[in-house]
Design a protein around this motif. Structure first.
Motif, PDB file in Angstrom:
ATOM      1  N   PRO A   1      44.958  23.709  33.848  1.00 28.70           N
ATOM      2  CA  PRO A   1      45.057  24.785  34.836  1.00 28.70           C
ATOM      3  C   PRO A   1      45.341  26.118  34.152  1.00 28.70           C
ATOM      4  O   PRO A   1      45.851  26.173  33.036  1.00 28.70           O
ATOM      5  CB  PRO A   1      46.231  24.357  35.713  1.00 28.70           C
ATOM      6  CG  PRO A   1      47.035  23.437  34.858  1.00 28.70           C
ATOM      7  CD  PRO A   1      46.064  22.770  33.934  1.00 28.70           C
ATOM      8  N   ALA A   2      44.991  27.179  34.857  1.00 20.45           N
ATOM      9  CA  ALA A   2      45.242  28.530  34.354  1.00 20.45           C
ATOM     10  C   ALA A   2      46.740  28.791  34.326  1.00 20.45           C
ATOM     11  O   ALA A   2      47.514  28.128  35.016  1.00 20.45           O
ATOM     12  CB  ALA A   2      44.549  29.546  35.255  1.00 20.45           C
TER      13      ALA A   2
ATOM     14  N   ALA B   1      47.507  33.633  40.005  1.00 26.67           N
ATOM     15  CA  ALA B   1      47.894  34.630  41.005  1.00 26.67           C
ATOM     16  C   ALA B   1      46.844  35.738  41.090  1.00 26.67           C
ATOM     17  O   ALA B   1      46.455  36.158  42.183  1.00 26.67           O
ATOM     18  CB  ALA B   1      49.270  35.210  40.681  1.00 26.67           C
ATOM     19  N   SER B   2      46.371  36.198  39.951  1.00 27.31           N
ATOM     20  CA  SER B   2      45.354  37.251  39.922  1.00 27.31           C
ATOM     21  C   SER B   2      44.054  36.776  40.574  1.00 27.31           C
ATOM     22  O   SER B   2      43.447  37.498  41.369  1.00 27.31           O
ATOM     23  CB  SER B   2      45.112  37.687  38.478  1.00 27.31           C
ATOM     24  OG  SER B   2      44.113  38.667  38.425  1.00 27.31           O
ATOM     25  N   ALA B   3      43.633  35.562  40.251  1.00 27.62           N
ATOM     26  CA  ALA B   3      42.393  35.020  40.811  1.00 27.62           C
ATOM     27  C   ALA B   3      42.505  34.811  42.325  1.00 27.62           C
ATOM     28  O   ALA B   3      41.570  35.104  43.070  1.00 27.62           O
ATOM     29  CB  ALA B   3      42.028  33.714  40.118  1.00 27.62           C
ATOM     30  N   MET B   4      43.660  34.322  42.787  1.00 27.34           N
ATOM     31  CA  MET B   4      43.839  34.096  44.220  1.00 27.34           C
ATOM     32  C   MET B   4      43.910  35.420  44.977  1.00 27.34           C
ATOM     33  O   MET B   4      43.386  35.547  46.083  1.00 27.34           O
ATOM     34  CB  MET B   4      45.094  33.265  44.498  1.00 27.34           C
ATOM     35  CG  MET B   4      45.030  31.836  43.964  1.00 27.34           C
ATOM     36  SD  MET B   4      43.591  30.904  44.565  1.00 27.34           S
ATOM     37  CE  MET B   4      42.695  30.678  43.028  1.00 27.34           C
ATOM     38  N   ARG B   5      44.540  36.433  44.376  1.00 28.85           N
ATOM     39  CA  ARG B   5      44.572  37.761  45.001  1.00 28.85           C
ATOM     40  C   ARG B   5      43.152  38.312  45.121  1.00 28.85           C
ATOM     41  O   ARG B   5      42.778  38.879  46.155  1.00 28.85           O
ATOM     42  CB  ARG B   5      45.448  38.703  44.197  1.00 28.85           C
ATOM     43  CG  ARG B   5      45.553  40.083  44.789  1.00 28.85           C
ATOM     44  CD  ARG B   5      46.533  40.974  44.018  1.00 28.85           C
ATOM     45  NE  ARG B   5      46.663  42.251  44.619  1.00 28.85           N
ATOM     46  CZ  ARG B   5      47.377  42.546  45.691  1.00 28.85           C
ATOM     47  NH1 ARG B   5      48.043  41.591  46.299  1.00 28.85           N
ATOM     48  NH2 ARG B   5      47.438  43.759  46.180  1.00 28.85           N
TER      49      ARG B   5
ATOM     50  N   SER C   1      41.023  39.220  48.520  1.00 22.29           N
ATOM     51  CA  SER C   1      40.467  40.560  48.741  1.00 22.29           C
ATOM     52  C   SER C   1      39.019  40.497  49.219  1.00 22.29           C
ATOM     53  O   SER C   1      38.496  41.468  49.770  1.00 22.29           O
ATOM     54  CB  SER C   1      40.569  41.407  47.465  1.00 22.29           C
ATOM     55  OG  SER C   1      39.596  41.025  46.513  1.00 22.29           O
ATOM     56  N   LEU C   2      38.383  39.357  49.041  1.00 25.21           N
ATOM     57  CA  LEU C   2      36.971  39.190  49.403  1.00 25.21           C
ATOM     58  C   LEU C   2      36.758  38.481  50.736  1.00 25.21           C
ATOM     59  O   LEU C   2      35.703  38.616  51.347  1.00 25.21           O
ATOM     60  CB  LEU C   2      36.240  38.404  48.307  1.00 25.21           C
ATOM     61  CG  LEU C   2      36.230  39.028  46.918  1.00 25.21           C
ATOM     62  CD1 LEU C   2      35.647  38.044  45.906  1.00 25.21           C
ATOM     63  CD2 LEU C   2      35.462  40.335  46.925  1.00 25.21           C
TER      64      LEU C   2
END
Length: 149
Positions: free
Chosen positions: A12-13, A19-23, A27-28
């Motif tokens: 896993p990351a 957190a950055s990827a989920m944010r 946003s999309l």
């Protein structure tokens, strides 16, 4: 024999990466519950766009949504839209890419946009009302049932 994990085959990351990827993902996209809450609360910054053909819109649409089929999104029409708003595009559901085309065209025209996850299908699955006919309708002050997530 020791079993190997298919899940952990690729580690896993790091938490900050996740957190950055989920944010970025949030946003999309938005989901039916969050959109319904905002529509019921009269959040005026949001405009919901039904990207399906107009006859599908008349058959049933999200209350408050306007009909703007992605196939009719021209530079001239998109130039008339309010740049201070956030546009939520939707179509039938996960088997349809009309909302993706709509979001792409809106964003390409310089507008802020999110795509509704699951489209009208997930909207209905969550038990939200559907408006019919040419009237936009409204969810303002509508009482929502509880979210399942």
């Amino acid at each position: 024999m020791t079993a190997t994990s298919l899940v952990l085959d690729i580690p896993p990351a790091r938490p900050d990466q996740s957190a950055s990827a989920m944010r970025e993902k949030l946003s999309l996209h938005t989901d039916a519950w969050d959109l319904a809450m905002d529509l019921a609360n009269g959040i005026e910054e949001i405009i919901v766009i039904d990207t399906r053909r107009h006859d599908h819109y008349i058959a049933g649409h999200i209350p408050g949504a306007i009909s703007l089929p992605h196939g009719e999104m021209t530079a001239e029409r998109l130039a008339l839209l309010d740049r201070s708003r956030v546009y939520i595009s939707y179509c039938d559901g996960i088997g349809c890419n009309g909302s993706t085309w709509g979001a792409f065209k809106l964003a390409s025209a310089g507008l802020r946009v999110k795509e509704l996850l699951g489209g009208l299908d997930f909207w209905k699955r969550d038990g939200h009302p559907v408006a019919t006919g040419p009237s936009v309708g409204s969810l303002r002050n509508h009482t929502l049932t509880s979210c399942g997530c």
